[in-house]
Scaffold this active site. Structure first.
Site, PDB file in Angstrom:
ATOM      1  N   GLU A  55       0.837  -1.196   0.000  1.00 38.03           N
ATOM      2  CA  GLU A  55       0.000   0.000   0.000  1.00 38.03           C
ATOM      3  C   GLU A  55       0.876   1.251   0.000  1.00 38.03           C
ATOM      4  OE1 GLU A  55      -3.109   0.005   2.921  1.00 38.03           O
ATOM      5  OE2 GLU A  55      -3.415   2.168   2.770  1.00 38.03           O
TER       6      GLU A  55
ATOM      7  N   ARG B 206      -7.478   2.076  14.446  1.00 35.96           N
ATOM      8  CA  ARG B 206      -8.351   0.926  14.197  1.00 35.96           C
ATOM      9  C   ARG B 206      -8.226  -0.082  15.342  1.00 35.96           C
ATOM     10  NH1 ARG B 206     -11.591  -1.470  10.247  1.00 35.96           N
ATOM     11  NH2 ARG B 206     -11.454   0.409   9.009  1.00 35.96           N
TER      12      ARG B 206
ATOM     13  N   GLU C 224     -10.881  -8.471   5.090  1.00 38.33           N
ATOM     14  CA  GLU C 224     -10.136  -8.486   6.347  1.00 38.33           C
ATOM     15  C   GLU C 224     -10.835  -9.181   7.517  1.00 38.33           C
ATOM     16  OE1 GLU C 224      -9.733  -4.162   6.005  1.00 38.33           O
ATOM     17  OE2 GLU C 224      -7.643  -4.455   6.514  1.00 38.33           O
TER      18      GLU C 224
END
Ligand SMILES: Cc1cc2nc3c(=O)[nH]c(=O)nc-3n(C[C@H](O)[C@H](O)[C@H](O)COP(=O)(O)OP(=O)(O)OC[C@H]3O[C@@H](n4cnc5c(N)ncnc54)[C@H](O)[C@@H]3O)c2cc1C
Ligand code: FES
Ligand code: FES
Length: 1363
Positions: free
Chosen positions: A822, A900, A1293
């Protein structure tokens, strides 16, 4: 003779003086442009490069086929062989081979990078079985892939697909109209339990509907070339740029060449030399191959023993042992049987097919699997010295004298090994402890020979007449406890002697603390455990012999409860069930159908093109990176002269060559493209070498000398906390809900603990790579293996000092990514772009596996401390948690990862009072980054550990505590988000009904009672995973849809296809919008000049976001077509419609856009509340495991998953994601351990040094690690009530965390062992620490028994961890 002759896919090749440095893989990929075989690791550990070699075996008078690793196969070794690559077995134009077809139909490929290698392994197996006239069994298939890895699929679909070839399996038993699915395309394969594989709902349909009834037609395969049949290989004398290569064919020739070149290196399978040349800079200018000397490959039985030619391969050895064992009915074959047993776990098949006995012995690795067997069995080695011209016999037990030191001078030759036949009442046991069962080097390996004789004393009984123990992995060489051996010889063979043996061997071989390799207490415990097993095994074997002889039985009866640790493991065939609802939409609607991956045929045929497969432009330069070897240091000087003087080197590019800003980083520009005067981690980019070939560029990079002045470094989270080292500018992230302090004050019970959670290497099979092509006017086109094309474009533009519109990033597909591509791909991409700009020439760069692992960061290691308050029923009252991640040396995405994590600590539980604080630690390690789950799994694991603690405290099953606290519809999370359409309870209820937890618990308890050192455990774990990027801005997506005049549709969107099936789903969306079959729609690539400013493909959000963007574009076109449709009247064809619209000058192209609605942007540094996620994906899983308490080995017996993916867009792809994520999660929390030398861990390594740099040392789950019974169901009737694309839910995920059920099941099993060991009830039930990953070391030491407690305090022991 200086030329080699071989056949490649049926075509003859003759090459003069082939370069021994060139591997077969390099040759086929570069010279022949056959790019189907892939480079995944270059060290024989992944199987991506697998090809079939076929040769004529003169002795056996038959053709033999073998799978080999092209990456370790020197080109000269191809002489006299016929080589088949993936291109040679079938393609889309001429027709796929049945192996390829089954793989497509079984949904066996995702990113496709591993696929050609796996197909070739299966193809070779079929050819081999056919050549040997044997029938293929399901077990053959299960055991065939120990040399192949896949990071995407979870393996189940591949095994299912290939087991359909097995003759003894009724395919999977599916019948329709009375026919097996292999005969009838409409039939449904089912597993042997009679349950359907891939059923729609409970009734019809098929997911793995194998349409290919066809069996491989071996007559039409490439015929083995007539020229090579019985062709005697000539003596080769090759002299090339890369060195000299000799292949004598007689012993005489060999000896004379050795005399001529006394410093030459002997080469056999090249599995050791190849790795050392590639990764350790081993220089071998002259090589002598033993491959052609028939005498040295011979294996034969003589009265003196079993003689094994030093150049015999391990595969041949295993086969010949089988032949002899059958002939002699096992008599005298104890040692041979033990060797065969050890070979079962030795490397992977491709390695065993070429690696030789001699190569293993001479390498003298302290963890060799075979050397202990030679030592303990009194084997002898026949050695030839070219200096004296004499041969001598050397005793194996005296041969290994130090670290990789043997009693053989350089230039001497090992001719053969002579293994004596075992005598009556002589027994041999072998054992191996390793991180992974298949294809792993040992941590401890052992062979134990015990000879018994009838006691001559008055008392009838048995004595030990001779005993020999040999261990690998406990000292610098294969070693034996000689004192113990002397002391035990002559002793009676009984339990008392065994106890004495355990004591004295444990004392004699105790591994000192801090010894290289670490794990001292574990290794000592395993040694004693193996001795224990060997005595028990010997007693059982003697008992069985005496029974056969019908004489008085042995007085020593092995306790029934101990037998499971010594019995041969029964071969297991995995099975799987996948259940999903039949979609109610009409057959013509492709959304909701289990459509196969659109690139599957390209994957299986090797036609799919990845960056490394692109043809390079003729003026292309090749690049390699100079990476820092120190964690924190000042760069005093950069010595480039030697490198620049190398022939073929063009330049060394450094920071001085950057035309724009030397500043990169996704959010904050806090990293450098090239380091200037300081490095802050190992693996940081310092310079880039440019050369005319990849090999020269690599050599030049190694020749650059960096002079460092070391500075103090911080490596682990513990170091960082001690030094208050946190990411600059990143405030702690907070959640505050209720009144935690009061709740703790008034709580009935409180428990406190902590957990260390290791990182995880992404291990995408395709390493990062970039091709940069500059053109006129400062333009630059980049072909990159990245999840974030726009990020790369931005970074390159800034570093080059050009506007973004001059830079185009293109991505066709990735060979896996999982978050690792990423942002971390940017660092190498910008360096390559600078080089391309400077020289105005294309530049190609591709990471080797070791430097990719060294440089690109991992999943964040975490440390979590928790306090939990609860009542007597297990109802949670408050949770107070502090979590830390190891961010590494830059911000990258670490702040978002901690956010997160903080948002997921509650997982699926309603807790009235919650306080969570998350901090990012700055360390001198490569910046850690996104990885599937993005901190969510780590946050949840901390929360779940607290739940386990509560259950342990109250002595109730953990699933009871979990169920009590599960969220309900309408509950509010600690960060203020109301749960609507909350399906956690339906998932849980459906799962527990399927699992029948109570019955399983009873069975497990019975098993544990009946077995002392094998224990089983069970766990059920839920998941609630928030869908959306927490950074609100990123929740937007663009797409571009063109309709052409022939009616074909081209879709482009900002998402990246990395194996997750995104393009397939997007094609389904577009086809559904236009009412077309999917064949009408095509996606070519992702490119920044088609869809700008794209959010990276991450956070599971791509299908949701790009699906809506694609639909939006299609809807616009549909809207414009409406009046045309009406004007045309009834049911015009799509082509008529398009044609008329064009005639009416209607725009047939639309740009679609979507922004996720109703999201709040939360500033968690201020503990703000709101709605950070659009919705949640829910699921639950149960797993049952079995552990070996003496080695820490575990197997997953059963995993059942229920997942709510809404109204699935594509159940086949979604199930693939669930299985793949689950197995990846199992790797994360069981076997994948990053070992880095730190100030607080692994001090036997240099500080900051990463020792796990490839598949040899870093173990991801393999084929045989998956749950033996692996079941997945999609929750029925659960459409997403939010407005998502066709009411589906994100899936990439969320299921990863469900593998925590395996972690906690292991914990449950360990607990059972402790309960048995500690007599004191308090101690037996006391909480014990089990950090993640639950490696063999952690499992074994957590089991706590009389053996391990000799080496570590079971109450306080905690294995070292790099976090
Ligand atoms: C992926 C992978 C997995 C592996 N797994 C295991 C494992 O599970 N267990 C284990 O024990 N090992 C393992 N190994 C190590 C290796 O495969 C073995 O040591 C193998 O047997 C070496 O044989 P070779 O023929 O390939 O040796 P080569 O690489 O050809 O040679 C190795 C060394 O031996 C010398 N040599 C070879 N033959 C002779 C001879 N006759 N006389 C004198 N010198 C000689 C060579 O000069 C060289 O120094 C693994 C290796 C790889 C790459
Ligand atoms: S590339 Fe050859 S085994 Fe990995
Ligand atoms: S499909 Fe196997 S690695 Fe991606």
């Amino acid at each position: 003779m200086n030329s080699i002759v071989f056949y490649l896919n049926g075509r003859r090749r003759e090459i003069q003086n082939p370069d021994p440095e060139v591997t077969l893989l390099e040759y086929v990929r570069v010279q022949e442009r056959l790019t189907g075989s892939k480079l995944g690791c270059g060290e024989g550990g992944c199987g991506a490069c697998t090809v079939m070699v076929s040769g004529y075996n003169m002795r056996r008078d038959r053709i033999e086929h073998r799978s080999v690793n092209g990456c370790l196969f020197p080109l000269p070794m191809a002489d006299n062989l016929s080589i088949t690559t993936i291109e040679g077995i079938g393609n889309r134009k001429g027709g796929l081979h049945p192996v390829q077809k089954r793989m497509v139909e079984g949904h066996g490929s995702q990113c496709g990078f591993c696929t050609p290698g796996i197909v070739m392994s299966m193809y070779t197996l079929l050819r081999q079985k056919c050549a040997e006239g044997e029938e293929l069994t399901a077990l053959d298939v299960e055991e065939n892939f120990d040399g192949n890895l896949c990071r995407c699929t979870g393996y189940r679909p591949i095994l299912d697909a290939f087991k359909t070839f097995a003759g003894n399996e009724p395919c999977c038993g599916g019948r329709k109209n009375g026919k097996c699915c292999r005969e009838s395309p409409e039939s449904t394969p089912t597993n042997d339990a009679g349950q359907q594989n891939g059923q729609y709902g409970e009734d019809t349909g098929l997911q793995n509907g194998f349409q290919t009834a066809e069996e491989p037609d071996t007559d039409s395969e490439h015929v083995f070339p007539r020229e090579l049949i019985k062709r005697a290989p000539p003596c080769l004398r090759i002299d090339s740029e890369g060195g000299q290569w000799f292949r004598p064919v007689t012993t005489m020739e060999l000896k004379s060449i050795m005399k001529e070149f006394p410093t030459a290196k002997i080469i056999c399978g090249n599995t050791e030399i190849g790795v050392e040349r590639k990764y350790k800079n081993l220089q071998c200018p002259v090589l002598i191959s033993l491959q052609g000397v028939a005498e040295l490959t011979e294996i034969r039985s003589t009265p003196a023993g079993f003689e094994i030619g030093a150049a015999a391969t391990l595969t041949d050895l295993r086969r010949e042992i089988g032949v002899v064992e059958r002939r002699l009915e096992g008599s005298g074959c104890e040692t041979l049987h033990a060797i065969a047993g050890q070979l079962k776990w030795f490397a992977g098949k491709q390695i065993r097919n070429v690696a030789t006995v001699g190569g293993n012995i001479v390498t003298a690795s302290p963890i060799s699997d075979l050397n202990p067997v030679w030592s303990s069995s009194r084997a002898q080695f026949l050695v030839f010295s070219h200096r004296t011209g004499e041969e001598r016999l050397q005793k194996a037990e005296e041969f290994f004298v130090g670290y990789r030191k043997i009693r053989m001078a350089p230039g001497e030759l090992l001719l053969k090994v002579i293994v004596p036949w075992t005598k009556p009442y002589e027994f041999v046991s072998v054992f191996k402890a390793s991180r992974r069962r298949d294809d792993d080097i040992a941590i401890v390996t052992t062979a134990i020979r015990i000879s018994l004789a009838r006691s001559k004393a008055l008392e009838p009984g048995w004595n030990i007449s001779d005993v020999s123990f040999a261990f690998g992995g406990v000292a610098e060489a294969t070693t034996s406890p000689t004192k113990a051996e002397r002391s035990l010889t002559g002793s009676s063979f009984d339990e008392a002697t065994m106890e004495r043996a355990l004591q004295i061997i444990g004392d004699e071989l105790q591994v000192p603390k801090g010894a290289p390799g670490g794990m001292a207490a574990y290794r000592s415990s395993v040694v004693v455990g193996f001795v224990f097993k060997a005595f028990l095994q010997t007693a059982e074997k003697l008992r069985s012999v005496l029974q056969k002889e019908n004489v008085e039985p042995l007085a020593w009866e092995v306790d029934e409860r101990l037998k499971s640790i010594i019995s041969d493991e029964k071969p297991q065939i995995t099975k799987g069930v996948q259940v999903f609802d039949k979609d109610g939409r009409p057959a013509t609607v492709s959304a909701g159908k289990p459509v196969g991956h659109v690139a599957a045929e390209l994957h299986v045929s090797g036609e799919a093109v990845y960056v490394d497969d692109m043809p390079v432009p003729s003026d292309c330069l090749f690049a390699a990176l100079v990476l820092s070897t120190k964690p924190h240091a000042r760069i005093k000087a950069l010595g480039v002269r030697d490198a620049l003087e190398m022939n073929g080197v063009v330049d060394i590019v450094t920071a001085a060559d950057i035309p724009g800003r030397n500043a990169i980083g996704v959010n904050l520009r806090d990293e450098l493209c090239f380091a200037v005067d300081e490095v802050t981690c190992t693996g940081q980019v310092i310079a880039l070498t440019l050369a005319n070939s990849q090999r020269i560029a690599n050599k030049a990079a190694k020749a650059v000398v960096v002079e460092y002045e070391c500075l103090p470094s911080i490596i682990t989270i513990e170091d960082a906390i001690d030094n208050h080292s946190y990411l600059p500018g990143v405030k702690p992230r907070l959640i505050e809900h209720g009144d935690v302090d009061i709740a703790f004050k008034t709580a009935e019970h409180v428990a406190r603990g902590d957990i260390r959670i290791g990182g995880q290497e992404h291990f995408y099979l395709e390493c990062n790579g970039t091709v940069a092509i500059p053109s006129e006017n400062d333009e630059m086109t980049l072909y990159i293996s990245t999840q974030g094309a726009s990020h790369s474009q931005e970074a390159v533009a800034e570093v080059l000092g050009v506007p973004q519109h001059k830079v185009v990033a293109r991505v066709k597909r990735l060979g896996g990514a999982f978050g690792g591509k990423e942002s971390r791909s940017i660092n190498s991409t910008v360096a390559v772009a600078v080089a391309a700009k400077k020289h105005n020439r294309p530049v190609r760069f591709f990471f080797d596996r070791d430097s990719d692992m060294l440089s690109t960061g991992t999943r964040h290691p975490f440390y979590g401390e928790y306090s939990v308050a609860f009542d007597g029923n297990g109802r949670l009252k408050a949770l107070d948690v502090k979590i830390y991640n190891n961010a590494g040396n830059s911000r990258d995405l670490s702040h978002a990862v901690i956010e997160r994590a903080v948002l997921h600590v509650d997982n699926a539980y309603n807790i009235p009072n919650v306080r969570v604080e998350g901090r990012c630690c700055y360390t001198h390690t490569p910046s850690n980054t996104a990885f599937r789950g993005f901190g969510g799994p780590q946050g949840m694991l901390v929360g779940e550990q607290a739940i386990e603690h509560v259950a342990n405290y109250l002595r109730i099953p953990a699933e009871a505590v979990r169920f009590t606290n599960l969220y309900r519809e309408g509950d509010v999370t600690p960060y203020g988000m109301k749960l609507t359409n909350c399906t956690i309870r339906p998932c849980w209820n459906d799962l527990t009904r399927k699992v029948d937890v109570d019955r399983r618990r009873i069975d497990i308890e019975a098993y544990n009672k009946a077995n002392r050192y094998n224990k089983r455990g069970l766990s059920v774990a839920p998941v609630k995973f928030g869908i959306s990027f927490v950074f609100k801005t990123l929740n937007q997506a663009g797409a571009l849809v063109h309709v052409y005049l022939d009616g074909s549709v081209l879709v482009t969107h900002g998402g990246i296809e990395m194996g997750q099936g995104l393009h397939t789903k997007m094609i389904q969306v577009a086809a559904t919008a236009f009412g077309l079959p999917i064949e009408k729609v095509f996606i070519s690539e992702t490119a920044t000049d088609k869809v700008p400013n794209a959010t990276p493909s991450a956070a599971s959000a791509s299908a949701d976001m790009y699906g809506m963007a694609v639909k939006n574009a299609c809807d616009q076109i549909e809207e414009r077509l409406k009046p045309v449709r009406e004007a045309l009247g009834k049911d015009p064809t799509w082509e008529q419609l398009v044609e008329r619209a064009y005639a009416q000058r209607i725009n047939l192209s639309a740009q679609g856009f979507y922004r996720v609605p109703d999201l709040d942007s939360l500033d968690l540094s201020k503990a703000e509340k709101g709605r950070p996620f659009y919705y949640f994906t829910y699921g639950a899983a149960a797993s049952e495991v079995e552990i070996d308490c003496l080695t820490g080995d575990h197997k997953v017996l059963y995993s059942e998953i229920v997942m709510d993916v809404g109204r699935s867009l594509n159940p086949a792809i979604d199930i693939g994601q669930i299985e793949g994520a689950f197995v990846q999660g199992m790797g994360w929390c069981t076997m994948e351990e990053l070992v880095r030398g730190g100030t607080t861990a692994h001090r036997w390594l240099p500080t900051g040094f990463l020792s796990t740099q490839g598949p040899g040392t870093y173990k991801i789950p393999g084929f045989r690690d998956i749950p033996r019974d692996f079941r997945v169901s999609l929750l029925k009737d659960a459409p997403n009530l939010e407005e998502t694309i066709h009411q589906s839910k994100a899936v990439g995920e969320p299921p990863l965390f469900l593998a925590a059920s395996v972690f906690f099941a292991i914990r449950d099993a360990c607990k059972s062992s402790r309960q048995e060991f500690f007599e004191d009830e308090e101690l037996a039930n006391a909480w014990f620490e089990l950090d993640s990953p639950a490696t063999t070391e952690r499992i074994r030491m957590a089991c706590a028994d009389e053996i391990s407690s000799r080496f570590a305090d079971p109450q306080s022991f905690r294995a070292e961890a790099f976090i």
